[in-house]
Design an enzyme around this catalytic site. Structure first.
Site, PDB file in Angstrom:
ATOM      1  CG  HIS A  80      -2.225   0.711 -15.095  1.00 15.40           C
ATOM      2  ND1 HIS A  80      -2.288   1.743 -15.999  1.00 15.40           N
ATOM      3  CD2 HIS A  80      -3.105  -0.231 -15.536  1.00 15.40           C
ATOM      4  CE1 HIS A  80      -3.175   1.451 -16.940  1.00 15.40           C
ATOM      5  NE2 HIS A  80      -3.676   0.246 -16.687  1.00 15.40           N
ATOM      6  CB  SER A  83      25.568   2.125   1.750  1.00 16.26           C
ATOM      7  OG  SER A  83      25.856   3.430   2.225  1.00 16.26           O
TER       8      SER A  83
END
Ligand code: ARG
Length: 445
Positions: free
Chosen positions: A162, A284
């Site tokens: 999980h 970026s």
């Protein structure tokens, strides 16, 4: 060459389709046929030799046709013969070329065959080649995972369920899991190859012909071990075999999606378990500080292209028996899907080999509470009922003393677990799977 003649060679005389209709029917298809063209040529040579064996062509005629087909192959690869919208499809282009070079003799090539079995055999050869590559690439990825798993077999890292910390695990277990998964993908691709290993050629439009075609000889020449016997079965397999081939691509792509997910997560500053080498990172355009895992993200997203291709082919396959022009539209998703898978899978072995791990980060992420399962099981092994031992350990969670992760891993002796990874066994199965992948003919380049 009178190409217009060949564009309309199969049209109803006097009612040739106009440009818009022609473009709609064949525009993209004839360009996609470039991929099938080398296979179509190879199958045409086999067909010609088969016609000679049953006395339809003389040795001389057959040799002339084969040498013209060889010439066309050379012209095609050298860019002297361009397969484009001048032709209705690659199949008619072959006939047009032969007619152009040898008149009546060229017109004999289509004796006893249909474009339906021509496209079936060319596609079959193409799929065999590509699925073989997928099997080989999946094997190479499994080998790279196994190498890394071996080198870092006992390096502790947290095991998650999980996405929550669960129990101590190891790089050996994590990457060993991908080695075994990609090995399964080799096995799956090989089982698809076994189904694809049947020659459809010599079934004509789907009902056979009134000639004793040497189908078996043609099949052997094309490297098939058996015939796909029933002519209607050949036509009805169109699309179905495409789906199987795309599934052979889908399974390694799905495993890759999971691996890419793990890598993108483990490469974040929050985890920082793994460093991706600079060639897989981009910056970026606005944020000077960024180093983004674009390659890994695109590998993850590429699976969608294969899933899309599968859905496209599945949606076409709502047809009655026999050939339908609908089936032509299975070509684009097949070609693109297999191409995307090949491109993605090919860059993965090197990526895996160049991963660098941070053992301290991984070790620090293993908190004392993660040994609770070990503790409960130790007590159960010493005689306590497991549920009681579980509750005891749960009550002690906040106060559990730190433990040695390596020791915990070494104690995890259930077969396949961290203390008994059996990487050698996984490697042995992998080697035997890889040795079963048939050789590629390399026809399509
Ligand atoms: N381009 C066609 C296809 O891919 C070739 C077969 C044409 N056959 C026919 N009966 N119209 O299906």
């Amino acid at each position: 060459m009178n190409h217009l003649l060949w564009r309309s060679a199969t049209a109803i005389e006097g009612d040739e389709p106009g440009d818009a209709i022609m473009e709609f029917m064949t525009g993209e298809d004839v360009i996609l046929d470039r991929v099938l063209f080398p296979h179509d040529l190879r199958a045409t040579v086999a067909h010609v030799r088969g016609l000679q064996r049953i006395g339809i062509l003389t040795r001389e005629d057959s040799e002339r046709l084969c040498s013209l087909l060889d010439e066309l192959r050379g012209d095609f690869f050298a860019g002297r013969f361009i397969l484009d919208r001048r032709f209705e499809d690659g199949h008619s282009a072959i006939e047009a070329y032969l007619h152009d070079k040898s008149g009546d003799l060229g017109d004999r090539v289509h004796t006893g065959r249909s474009r339906n079995d021509q496209v079936a055999v060319a596609t079959r050869l193409f799929m065999r080649e590509r699925v073989q590559e997928i099997a080989t690439l999946s094997g190479a990825i499994a080998q790279a995972c196994l190498e890394q798993a071996r080198v870092h077999a006992d390096w502790p890292m947290p095991g998650y369920t999980h996405l929550q910390r669960a129990v101590p695990s190891s790089i050996g277990l994590w990457l060993g899991s991908f080695a075994e998964a990609f090995c399964d993908d080799v096995a799956f691709a090989c089982s698809v190859l076994e189904i694809l290993d049947a020659s459809p050629l010599g079934t004509a439009a789907g009902y056979g012909v009134n000639l004793p075609l040497d189908r078996a000889g043609v099949a052997t020449e094309l490297g098939f071990t058996r015939l796909q016997i029933n002519p209607m079965a050949v036509q009805n397999a169109r699309g179905k075999f495409e789906l199987m081939s795309l599934q052979a691509a889908l399974h390694p792509m799905q495993d890759l999606r999971r691996l890419a997910w793990d890598l993108s997560l483990f490469a974040t500053a929050e985890f920082a378990f793994v460093r991706l080498p600079p060639q897989y990172i981009t910056g970026s355009s606005i944020m000077p500080n960024k180093a983004n895992p674009d390659v890994v993200e695109l590998l993850r997203a590429r699976t969608a292209s294969i899933e899309g291709a599968l859905v496209e082919v599945q949606s076409i396959l709502s047809l009655p028996s026999g050939y339908h022009r609908d089936l032509q539209l299975s070509k684009a998703p097949l070609v693109r899907g297999l191409q995307f898978a090949r491109q993605a899978l090919a860059i993965v072995p090197e990526l895996i080999r160049s991963l660098a791990f941070d053992p301290e980060r991984m070790r620090n992420a293993i908190t004392p509470d993660m040994f609770a399962t070990d503790i409960a099981l130790e007590r159960a092994a010493a005689g306590a009922p497991f549920r009681e031992a579980y509750h005891q350990a749960k009550n002690e969670l906040a106060n559990l003393p730190p433990r040695d992760a390596e020791h915990s891993l070494a104690q995890r002796v259930s077969p396949g677990a961290c203390g008994d990874l059996q990487l050698e066994q996984i490697g042995a199965r992998l080697e035997s799977m890889i040795s079963c992948i048939p050789e590629t003919s390399g026809e399509g380049g």
